[in-house]
Design a protein around this motif. Structure first.
Motif, PDB file in Angstrom:
ATOM      1  N   SER A 117       0.774  -1.257  -0.119  1.00  0.00           N
ATOM      2  CA  SER A 117      -0.152   0.105   0.139  1.00  0.00           C
ATOM      3  C   SER A 117       0.948   1.250  -0.017  1.00  0.00           C
ATOM      4  CB  SER A 117      -0.955  -0.073   1.260  1.00  0.00           C
ATOM      5  OG  SER A 117      -1.556   1.215   1.441  1.00  0.00           O
ATOM      6  N   GLN A 118       0.932   2.001  -1.275  1.00  0.00           N
ATOM      7  CA  GLN A 118       1.612   3.118  -1.136  1.00  0.00           C
ATOM      8  C   GLN A 118       1.185   4.245  -0.438  1.00  0.00           C
ATOM      9  OE1 GLN A 118       4.604   3.271  -2.999  1.00  0.00           O
ATOM     10  NE2 GLN A 118       4.509   1.452  -4.397  1.00  0.00           N
ATOM     11  N   HIS A 119       1.879   5.058   0.107  1.00  0.00           N
ATOM     12  CA  HIS A 119       1.530   6.094   0.792  1.00  0.00           C
ATOM     13  C   HIS A 119       2.191   7.611   0.275  1.00  0.00           C
ATOM     14  CE1 HIS A 119       4.970   5.347   3.013  1.00  0.00           C
ATOM     15  NE2 HIS A 119       5.035   6.642   3.193  1.00  0.00           N
ATOM     16  N   VAL A 120       1.365   8.623   0.669  1.00  0.00           N
ATOM     17  CA  VAL A 120       2.036   9.961   0.208  1.00  0.00           C
ATOM     18  C   VAL A 120       1.950  10.526   1.926  1.00  0.00           C
ATOM     19  CG1 VAL A 120       1.181  10.305  -1.941  1.00  0.00           C
ATOM     20  CG2 VAL A 120      -0.227  11.074  -0.103  1.00  0.00           C
ATOM     21  N   GLU A 121       3.093  11.571   2.037  1.00  0.00           N
ATOM     22  CA  GLU A 121       3.039  12.504   3.380  1.00  0.00           C
ATOM     23  C   GLU A 121       2.458  13.767   3.081  1.00  0.00           C
ATOM     24  OE1 GLU A 121       6.532  12.087   5.689  1.00  0.00           O
ATOM     25  OE2 GLU A 121       7.256  10.029   4.567  1.00  0.00           O
ATOM     26  N   GLY A 122       1.362  14.142   3.941  1.00  0.00           N
ATOM     27  CA  GLY A 122       0.816  15.427   3.795  1.00  0.00           C
ATOM     28  C   GLY A 122       0.157  15.417   2.683  1.00  0.00           C
ATOM     29  N   GLY A 123      -0.637  16.610   2.346  1.00  0.00           N
ATOM     30  CA  GLY A 123      -1.531  16.861   1.133  1.00  0.00           C
ATOM     31  C   GLY A 123      -2.846  16.081   1.135  1.00  0.00           C
ATOM     32  N   GLY A 124      -3.249  16.152   2.383  1.00  0.00           N
ATOM     33  CA  GLY A 124      -4.577  15.056   2.590  1.00  0.00           C
ATOM     34  C   GLY A 124      -5.597  15.546   1.736  1.00  0.00           C
ATOM     35  N   ALA A 125      -6.076  16.899   1.598  1.00  0.00           N
ATOM     36  CA  ALA A 125      -7.210  17.218   0.683  1.00  0.00           C
ATOM     37  C   ALA A 125      -6.927  16.857  -0.546  1.00  0.00           C
ATOM     38  CB  ALA A 125      -7.208  18.601   1.029  1.00  0.00           C
ATOM     39  N   GLU A 126      -5.757  17.135  -1.224  1.00  0.00           N
ATOM     40  CA  GLU A 126      -5.357  16.548  -2.491  1.00  0.00           C
ATOM     41  C   GLU A 126      -5.684  15.284  -2.900  1.00  0.00           C
ATOM     42  OE1 GLU A 126      -3.604  20.436  -1.447  1.00  0.00           O
ATOM     43  OE2 GLU A 126      -3.674  18.625  -0.535  1.00  0.00           O
ATOM     44  N   PHE A 127      -5.235  14.403  -2.046  1.00  0.00           N
ATOM     45  CA  PHE A 127      -5.192  13.026  -1.877  1.00  0.00           C
ATOM     46  C   PHE A 127      -6.647  12.591  -1.951  1.00  0.00           C
ATOM     47  CE2 PHE A 127      -5.027   8.641  -0.497  1.00  0.00           C
ATOM     48  CZ  PHE A 127      -3.543   7.973  -1.231  1.00  0.00           C
ATOM     49  N   HIS A 128      -7.400  13.045  -1.063  1.00  0.00           N
ATOM     50  CA  HIS A 128      -8.942  12.638  -1.066  1.00  0.00           C
ATOM     51  C   HIS A 128      -9.620  13.113  -2.266  1.00  0.00           C
ATOM     52  CE1 HIS A 128     -13.253  13.285  -0.079  1.00  0.00           C
ATOM     53  NE2 HIS A 128     -12.905  12.205   0.753  1.00  0.00           N
ATOM     54  N   ALA A 129      -9.209  14.299  -2.799  1.00  0.00           N
ATOM     55  CA  ALA A 129     -10.053  14.554  -3.920  1.00  0.00           C
ATOM     56  C   ALA A 129      -9.391  13.597  -5.197  1.00  0.00           C
ATOM     57  CB  ALA A 129      -9.299  16.092  -4.507  1.00  0.00           C
ATOM     58  N   ALA A 130      -8.340  13.125  -5.312  1.00  0.00           N
ATOM     59  CA  ALA A 130      -7.815  12.162  -6.238  1.00  0.00           C
ATOM     60  C   ALA A 130      -8.538  10.656  -5.973  1.00  0.00           C
ATOM     61  CB  ALA A 130      -6.169  12.195  -6.500  1.00  0.00           C
ATOM     62  N   ALA A 131      -8.686  10.535  -4.821  1.00  0.00           N
ATOM     63  CA  ALA A 131      -9.427   9.186  -4.645  1.00  0.00           C
ATOM     64  C   ALA A 131     -10.955   9.312  -4.986  1.00  0.00           C
ATOM     65  CB  ALA A 131      -9.055   8.868  -3.057  1.00  0.00           C
ATOM     66  N   ASP A 132     -11.316  10.384  -4.904  1.00  0.00           N
ATOM     67  CA  ASP A 132     -12.672  10.738  -5.038  1.00  0.00           C
ATOM     68  C   ASP A 132     -12.989  10.614  -6.804  1.00  0.00           C
ATOM     69  OD1 ASP A 132     -15.517  11.111  -4.917  1.00  0.00           O
ATOM     70  OD2 ASP A 132     -15.311  13.486  -5.064  1.00  0.00           O
ATOM     71  N   ALA A 133     -12.057  11.372  -7.435  1.00  0.00           N
ATOM     72  CA  ALA A 133     -12.083  11.307  -9.077  1.00  0.00           C
ATOM     73  C   ALA A 133     -11.882   9.946  -9.365  1.00  0.00           C
ATOM     74  CB  ALA A 133     -10.851  12.227  -9.483  1.00  0.00           C
ATOM     75  N   MET A 134     -11.211   8.968  -8.769  1.00  0.00           N
ATOM     76  CA  MET A 134     -11.072   7.601  -9.433  1.00  0.00           C
ATOM     77  C   MET A 134     -12.133   6.950  -9.200  1.00  0.00           C
ATOM     78  SD  MET A 134      -6.767   7.541  -8.503  1.00  0.00           S
ATOM     79  CE  MET A 134      -6.799   5.403  -8.980  1.00  0.00           C
ATOM     80  N   GLY A 135     -13.156   7.360  -8.322  1.00  0.00           N
ATOM     81  CA  GLY A 135     -14.119   6.493  -8.151  1.00  0.00           C
ATOM     82  C   GLY A 135     -13.819   5.544  -6.700  1.00  0.00           C
ATOM     83  N   LEU A 136     -12.797   5.747  -5.986  1.00  0.00           N
ATOM     84  CA  LEU A 136     -12.465   4.785  -4.923  1.00  0.00           C
ATOM     85  C   LEU A 136     -13.288   4.974  -3.945  1.00  0.00           C
ATOM     86  CD1 LEU A 136      -8.643   4.991  -5.148  1.00  0.00           C
ATOM     87  CD2 LEU A 136      -9.973   3.156  -6.044  1.00  0.00           C
TER      88      LEU A 136
END
Length: 298
Positions: free
Chosen positions: A149-168
């Motif tokens: 499970s890859q992760h990113v550090e910080g940028g929570g709002a941007e990560f959430h927006a990307a997950a939403d756009a991918m239909g996750l």
């Protein structure tokens, strides 16, 4: 000769708390929330086993992953992760889980997101970011039936927006310095994405001192309730005063409305209304839902 050391035991998993907004500070790791079955993989001197979140041994159901775990370059470990049924693009398909467990277990994959124990060392006291580094060293390149499970550090709002756009379904955020502690803790939080879709609008539940709710159904079954904003509440109440169904459930609605819901404080609407609802994605019933509007069924 049998090894005298005791076998490693299942550890109650760490559970994230549901929140509605992603954490914004940079001391959080963000991962995809995988839609599958939470699984703990354990390897010791007698081989590998797979346990459900409640500690049930499902090694036979997940035998290809168990076999792959025995090939990892370690003498012992406890891995935490999610068993998924991946599509060709890698996204999990929860609806395919049961059929693959029964007939095509080799098409399952285990996504490892934490490591609790490795070669005699209990790693739970280490910070999450250090545990993930040790996990990567164990499972890399992690492109097969055991993934990482890859992760990113910080940028929570941007990560959430990307997950939403991918239909996750959503994301899980973990404090980078947090140890692993069994049970629910706010050191891990899950943030789901939102869906907007249509449901049948059955009625209005009004209780003194409580929020007015719209009762929703889908395919003839109760789907849950949604918050009713003031403007929509007034429009719906005009419909109630203009004429409502007789006492009791609307004609044609089957069992499924809980007794605690179908009380005297419910005004049942005439059939034929459709409500547009915003709700958390991936939930079996409406959760944190809000009615966005309603219209006559075409």
């Amino acid at each position: 000769m049998r090894n005298a050391e005791p076998r490693l035991k299942f550890i109650k998993p760490m559970e994230p708390v549901l929140v509605l907004e992603p954490p914004l500070s940079d001391d959080w790791l963000h991962e995809i929330k995988y839609d599958g079955f939470r699984v703990q993989l354990i390897l010791d001197w007698a081989g590998a086993r797979a346990f459900t979140r409640n500690g049930h041994d499902w090694s036979k159901r997940f035998w290809p992953v168990v076999a792959a775990a025995e090939k990892l370059k370690a003498k012992s470990f406890i891995l935490d992760g999610e068993m998924i049924a991946p599509e060709p693009d890698g996204r999990p398909n929860f609806h395919a889980m049961h059929s693959r467990m029964s007939w095509n277990a080799e098409l399952l994959a285990f996504v490892a997101f934490d490591i609790l124990y490795l070669d005699g060392a209990d790693l739970r006291v280490l910070p999450a970011v250090e545990r993930k580094a040790l996990l990567w060293d164990l499972v890399k390149p992690a492109k097969g039936i055991i993934q990482y499970s890859q992760h990113v550090e910080g940028g929570g709002a941007e990560f959430h927006a990307a997950a939403d756009a991918m239909g996750l379904e959503g994301m899980v955020s973990k404090r980078r310095a947090s140890p692993y502690r069994a049970g629910k803790t706010d050191a891990w939080v899950k943030v789901k994405c939102w869906d907007v879709s249509d449901f049948d609008l059955w009625g209005i539940k009004r209780q003194a001192g409580a929020e007015t709710r719209a009762l929703m159904g889908r395919d003839g079954r109760y789907a849950g309730s949604a918050a009713l904003p003031k403007g929509l509440r007034e429009r719906l109440w005009q419909r109630v005063k203009a004429g409502k169904s007789p006492p009791g459930l609307p004609q044609g609605v089957p069992q499924g409305v809980p007794n605690a819901i179908a009380g005297d404080d419910v005004e049942w609407l005439q059939p034929g209304l459709v409500g547009t609802v915003r709700t958390l994605r991936g939930e079996p019933k409406l959760r944190h839902a809000t009615l966005q509007g309603f219209r006559e069924k075409e």
